[in-house]
Motif scaffolding. Structure first.
Motif, PDB file in Angstrom:
ATOM      1  N   VAL A 197      36.350-134.131  48.045  1.00 45.69           N
ATOM      2  CA  VAL A 197      36.845-135.231  47.481  1.00 45.69           C
ATOM      3  C   VAL A 197      36.286-136.725  47.911  1.00 45.69           C
ATOM      4  CG1 VAL A 197      38.881-134.078  46.571  1.00 45.69           C
ATOM      5  CG2 VAL A 197      38.836-135.272  48.913  1.00 45.69           C
ATOM      6  N   GLU A 198      36.720-137.728  47.323  1.00 45.76           N
ATOM      7  CA  GLU A 198      36.235-139.015  47.628  1.00 45.76           C
ATOM      8  C   GLU A 198      34.625-139.206  48.033  1.00 45.76           C
ATOM      9  OE1 GLU A 198      38.581-140.652  50.995  1.00 45.76           O
ATOM     10  OE2 GLU A 198      40.462-139.608  49.966  1.00 45.76           O
ATOM     11  N   PRO A 199      33.923-139.080  47.076  1.00 43.90           N
ATOM     12  CA  PRO A 199      34.312-138.793  45.545  1.00 43.90           C
ATOM     13  C   PRO A 199      34.060-137.215  45.168  1.00 43.90           C
ATOM     14  CG  PRO A 199      31.825-139.277  45.685  1.00 43.90           C
ATOM     15  CD  PRO A 199      32.319-139.399  46.936  1.00 43.90           C
ATOM     16  N   VAL A 200      34.459-137.004  44.186  1.00 41.68           N
ATOM     17  CA  VAL A 200      34.516-135.448  43.535  1.00 41.68           C
ATOM     18  C   VAL A 200      32.958-135.618  42.848  1.00 41.68           C
ATOM     19  CG1 VAL A 200      34.916-133.949  41.684  1.00 41.68           C
ATOM     20  CG2 VAL A 200      36.853-135.120  43.083  1.00 41.68           C
ATOM     21  N   VAL A 201      32.069-134.712  43.279  1.00 42.75           N
ATOM     22  CA  VAL A 201      30.765-134.882  42.645  1.00 42.75           C
ATOM     23  C   VAL A 201      30.482-133.498  41.850  1.00 42.75           C
ATOM     24  CG1 VAL A 201      28.319-134.752  43.290  1.00 42.75           C
ATOM     25  CG2 VAL A 201      29.870-136.047  44.738  1.00 42.75           C
ATOM     26  N   THR A 202      30.307-133.767  40.855  1.00 41.23           N
ATOM     27  CA  THR A 202      29.976-132.420  39.729  1.00 41.23           C
ATOM     28  C   THR A 202      28.541-132.581  39.404  1.00 41.23           C
ATOM     29  OG1 THR A 202      30.633-133.830  37.967  1.00 41.23           O
ATOM     30  CG2 THR A 202      32.287-132.579  39.230  1.00 41.23           C
ATOM     31  N   ARG A 203      28.019-131.233  38.800  1.00 38.44           N
ATOM     32  CA  ARG A 203      26.831-131.397  38.171  1.00 38.44           C
ATOM     33  C   ARG A 203      27.142-130.546  36.759  1.00 38.44           C
ATOM     34  NH1 ARG A 203      23.119-126.686  41.235  1.00 38.44           N
ATOM     35  NH2 ARG A 203      24.167-125.020  40.591  1.00 38.44           N
ATOM     36  N   GLN A 204      26.322-130.739  35.736  1.00 37.72           N
ATOM     37  CA  GLN A 204      26.533-130.146  34.556  1.00 37.72           C
ATOM     38  C   GLN A 204      25.278-128.973  34.373  1.00 37.72           C
ATOM     39  OE1 GLN A 204      28.089-132.194  30.778  1.00 37.72           O
ATOM     40  NE2 GLN A 204      25.815-132.229  30.655  1.00 37.72           N
ATOM     41  N   MET A 205      25.889-127.819  34.030  1.00 34.07           N
ATOM     42  CA  MET A 205      24.772-126.799  33.881  1.00 34.07           C
ATOM     43  C   MET A 205      24.721-126.692  32.278  1.00 34.07           C
ATOM     44  SD  MET A 205      23.008-124.784  35.700  1.00 34.07           S
ATOM     45  CE  MET A 205      23.925-124.786  37.051  1.00 34.07           C
ATOM     46  N   GLY A 206      23.572-126.536  31.940  1.00 37.06           N
ATOM     47  CA  GLY A 206      23.337-126.265  30.698  1.00 37.06           C
ATOM     48  C   GLY A 206      22.223-125.300  30.417  1.00 37.06           C
ATOM     49  N   LEU A 207      21.830-125.004  28.941  1.00 39.23           N
ATOM     50  CA  LEU A 207      20.703-124.303  28.341  1.00 39.23           C
ATOM     51  C   LEU A 207      19.663-125.138  27.830  1.00 39.23           C
ATOM     52  CD1 LEU A 207      22.553-121.535  26.448  1.00 39.23           C
ATOM     53  CD2 LEU A 207      20.993-120.834  28.406  1.00 39.23           C
ATOM     54  N   ILE A 208      18.504-124.928  28.381  1.00 33.35           N
ATOM     55  CA  ILE A 208      17.557-126.033  28.182  1.00 33.35           C
ATOM     56  C   ILE A 208      16.303-125.211  27.189  1.00 33.35           C
ATOM     57  CG2 ILE A 208      17.866-127.732  29.788  1.00 33.35           C
ATOM     58  CD1 ILE A 208      15.537-126.425  31.297  1.00 33.35           C
ATOM     59  N   LYS A 209      15.713-126.198  26.265  1.00 33.09           N
ATOM     60  CA  LYS A 209      14.537-125.340  25.478  1.00 33.09           C
ATOM     61  C   LYS A 209      13.961-126.426  24.912  1.00 33.09           C
ATOM     62  CE  LYS A 209      17.013-124.671  21.065  1.00 33.09           C
ATOM     63  NZ  LYS A 209      17.486-123.683  20.092  1.00 33.09           N
ATOM     64  N   ARG A 210      12.681-126.107  24.593  1.00 40.06           N
ATOM     65  CA  ARG A 210      11.774-127.375  24.118  1.00 40.06           C
ATOM     66  C   ARG A 210      12.439-127.826  22.639  1.00 40.06           C
ATOM     67  NH1 ARG A 210       6.123-124.508  24.153  1.00 40.06           N
ATOM     68  NH2 ARG A 210       7.410-122.845  23.963  1.00 40.06           N
ATOM     69  N   ARG A 211      12.475-128.935  22.692  1.00 36.46           N
ATOM     70  CA  ARG A 211      12.847-129.896  21.162  1.00 36.46           C
ATOM     71  C   ARG A 211      12.209-129.356  20.113  1.00 36.46           C
ATOM     72  NH1 ARG A 211      16.995-133.172  20.923  1.00 36.46           N
ATOM     73  NH2 ARG A 211      16.921-133.838  23.060  1.00 36.46           N
ATOM     74  N   GLY A 212      12.652-129.171  19.209  1.00 32.61           N
ATOM     75  CA  GLY A 212      11.682-128.821  17.818  1.00 32.61           C
ATOM     76  C   GLY A 212      10.836-127.594  17.969  1.00 32.61           C
ATOM     77  N   LYS A 213      11.039-126.846  18.908  1.00 32.37           N
ATOM     78  CA  LYS A 213      10.385-125.708  19.068  1.00 32.37           C
ATOM     79  C   LYS A 213      11.528-124.505  18.895  1.00 32.37           C
ATOM     80  CE  LYS A 213       6.757-122.932  19.910  1.00 32.37           C
ATOM     81  NZ  LYS A 213       5.532-122.921  19.328  1.00 32.37           N
ATOM     82  N   SER A 214      11.122-123.580  17.717  1.00 29.82           N
ATOM     83  CA  SER A 214      12.166-122.601  17.608  1.00 29.82           C
ATOM     84  C   SER A 214      11.732-121.414  18.628  1.00 29.82           C
ATOM     85  CB  SER A 214      12.044-122.032  16.093  1.00 29.82           C
ATOM     86  OG  SER A 214      12.178-122.988  15.255  1.00 29.82           O
ATOM     87  N   LEU A 215      12.912-120.743  18.866  1.00 30.65           N
ATOM     88  CA  LEU A 215      12.800-119.473  19.933  1.00 30.65           C
ATOM     89  C   LEU A 215      12.403-118.362  19.170  1.00 30.65           C
ATOM     90  CD1 LEU A 215      15.894-119.891  21.999  1.00 30.65           C
ATOM     91  CD2 LEU A 215      13.651-120.694  22.784  1.00 30.65           C
ATOM     92  N   SER A 216      11.515-117.509  19.694  1.00 32.57           N
ATOM     93  CA  SER A 216      11.427-116.191  18.879  1.00 32.57           C
ATOM     94  C   SER A 216      12.704-115.432  18.652  1.00 32.57           C
ATOM     95  CB  SER A 216      10.467-115.374  19.871  1.00 32.57           C
ATOM     96  OG  SER A 216      11.204-114.837  20.982  1.00 32.57           O
ATOM     97  N   PRO A 217      12.685-114.651  17.803  1.00 30.55           N
ATOM     98  CA  PRO A 217      14.067-113.834  17.503  1.00 30.55           C
ATOM     99  C   PRO A 217      14.562-113.194  18.633  1.00 30.55           C
ATOM    100  CG  PRO A 217      12.515-113.634  15.640  1.00 30.55           C
ATOM    101  CD  PRO A 217      11.772-114.370  16.642  1.00 30.55           C
ATOM    102  N   ALA A 218      13.600-112.508  19.407  1.00 29.36           N
ATOM    103  CA  ALA A 218      14.123-111.866  20.603  1.00 29.36           C
ATOM    104  C   ALA A 218      14.731-112.848  21.773  1.00 29.36           C
ATOM    105  CB  ALA A 218      13.017-111.082  21.353  1.00 29.36           C
ATOM    106  N   ALA A 219      14.070-114.089  21.952  1.00 29.66           N
ATOM    107  CA  ALA A 219      14.711-115.044  22.786  1.00 29.66           C
ATOM    108  C   ALA A 219      16.029-115.552  22.211  1.00 29.66           C
ATOM    109  CB  ALA A 219      13.730-116.140  23.252  1.00 29.66           C
ATOM    110  N   GLN A 220      16.191-115.791  21.259  1.00 30.95           N
ATOM    111  CA  GLN A 220      17.146-116.426  20.376  1.00 30.95           C
ATOM    112  C   GLN A 220      18.317-115.612  20.548  1.00 30.95           C
ATOM    113  OE1 GLN A 220      17.114-119.826  18.680  1.00 30.95           O
ATOM    114  NE2 GLN A 220      19.295-119.323  19.218  1.00 30.95           N
ATOM    115  N   GLN A 221      18.180-114.433  20.408  1.00 29.09           N
ATOM    116  CA  GLN A 221      19.296-113.335  20.555  1.00 29.09           C
ATOM    117  C   GLN A 221      20.084-113.221  22.335  1.00 29.09           C
ATOM    118  OE1 GLN A 221      20.663-111.013  18.634  1.00 29.09           O
ATOM    119  NE2 GLN A 221      19.211-110.942  16.797  1.00 29.09           N
ATOM    120  N   LEU A 222      18.762-113.525  23.035  1.00 29.03           N
ATOM    121  CA  LEU A 222      19.664-113.562  24.419  1.00 29.03           C
ATOM    122  C   LEU A 222      20.075-115.098  24.682  1.00 29.03           C
ATOM    123  CD1 LEU A 222      19.610-112.585  27.241  1.00 29.03           C
ATOM    124  CD2 LEU A 222      17.513-113.368  27.799  1.00 29.03           C
TER     125      LEU A 222
END
Length: 328
Positions: A278-303
């Motif tokens: 605390v003082e301060p509370v430090v956080t990080r945001q976890m997320g899924l990332i992929k290329r913008r405008g690029k569709s995933l293959s069906p196999a990758a999209q399933q995962l």
């Protein structure tokens, strides 16, 4: 599996048979994506001469030039660019259809590469990969565990289908889908003076032998920014490249460290314990990332979809991070 023979009306005196199969289309899609005969041939496990024959066969069947080739580079012709868009959509549609056909899906072969920061591997992947393997046992999953910057580069350059990371939300070419926020905690041995504390300030942590990841780490950058105006901020006595190494040093009794909560072992660990910082509370945001405008293959999209669907599930012994909404 072969594509049905493509033909025009044989009653038309001007018509001709167009003969090529799925393997030829896949070869063209590979070279259109990679723009290299060598890389494309390797990606579908063919020798370069055999690969070249597939492309020549396709061009002869269509009666058009799809690629301009020199000794140094490969570029798509105008016709080739249009054909590449259409064939990629066709292949994705076909793959998606096959992925949804029960017994056929179980026999599908392929590969999905996910880049991931090591601290998220334990939390996210085991249960999801197990479920994925049960459904698609012949699709190989490659986990590229690396630093946050390396994960970002792997996704941006197409070396990984998608990634799990805590950086990337500010990148124009990257789509970042938040899945959870986690706080930094103090890591120490159970026999340490801080072990029974309910919380500890950063200044208090700095009064002990303090260890941190190095300045090239995304975690270090995040901490440095968050603590820029904190008086008596901890000063490093030891540095390590990876959080896992840092925890090994803590376990050996060399000092204390600040680490993301996901990196900590379960509460039943015999040696290590975590205390909220605390003082301060430090956080990080976890997320899924992929290329913008690029569709995933069906196999990758399933995962990818499995990871989104199970984002709130965690191993019983893991520390509980703060869940957030999955929207941007």
């Amino acid at each position: 599996m072969h594509m049905a023979q493509w033909m025009v009306d044989h009653h038309d005196p001007c018509a001709m048979n167009i003969k090529f199969d799925l393997a030829d289309i896949q070869a063209f899609a590979a070279v259109a994506e990679l723009q290299s005969f060598r890389a494309a041939a390797e990606s579908i496990h063919l020798s370069q001469p055999a690969f070249s024959r597939r492309i020549e066969k396709l061009e002869e069947a269509l009666g058009v030039r799809l690629l301009d080739r020199t000794t140094r580079r490969v570029t798509l012709t105008a016709v080739g660019r249009d054909f590449a868009r259409k064939t990629q959509q066709w292949l994705d549609d076909l793959d998606g259809m096959l992925m949804g056909l029960g017994d056929v899906a179980a026999r599908r072969m392929g590969e999905v590469t996910i880049a991931c920061v090591p601290s998220a591997v334990y939390y996210f992947l085991p249960q999801v990969v197990k479920r994925y393997h049960e459904r698609f046992p012949r699709i190989r999953v490659k986990v590229h565990d690396a630093s946050a910057n390396e994960v970002l580069v792997a996704v941006a350059q197409g070396d990984a289908d998608f990634g799990l990371n805590f950086i990337g939300s500010q990148e124009a070419e990257i789509e970042f889908k938040p899945v959870l926020a986690e706080r930094f905690v103090a890591a120490c041995r159970r026999d340490h003076a801080l072990a029974r504390r309910k919380k500890v300030t950063w200044a208090e942590l700095g009064r002990h032998d303090f260890m941190s990841v190095g300045k090239t780490s995304g975690n270090r950058l995040l901490m440095d920014l968050a603590l820029a105006n904190v008086p008596d901020r901890p000063q490093c006595l030891y540095e390590a490249k990876h959080v896992t190494t840092l925890l090994g040093l803590v376990e050996a009794g060399l000092g204390v460290a600040a680490v993301p909560s996901l990196a900590m072992p379960g509460r039943d660990h015999p040696t290590l314990v975590s205390i909220p910082l605390v003082e301060p509370v430090v956080t990080r945001q976890m997320g899924l990332i992929k290329r913008r405008g690029k569709s995933l293959s069906p196999a990758a999209q399933q995962l990818y979809d499995l990871l989104v669907a199970t984002r709130s599930a965690r191993p019983r012994s893991a520390p509980a991070p703060q869940k957030i909404q999955s929207g941007r």
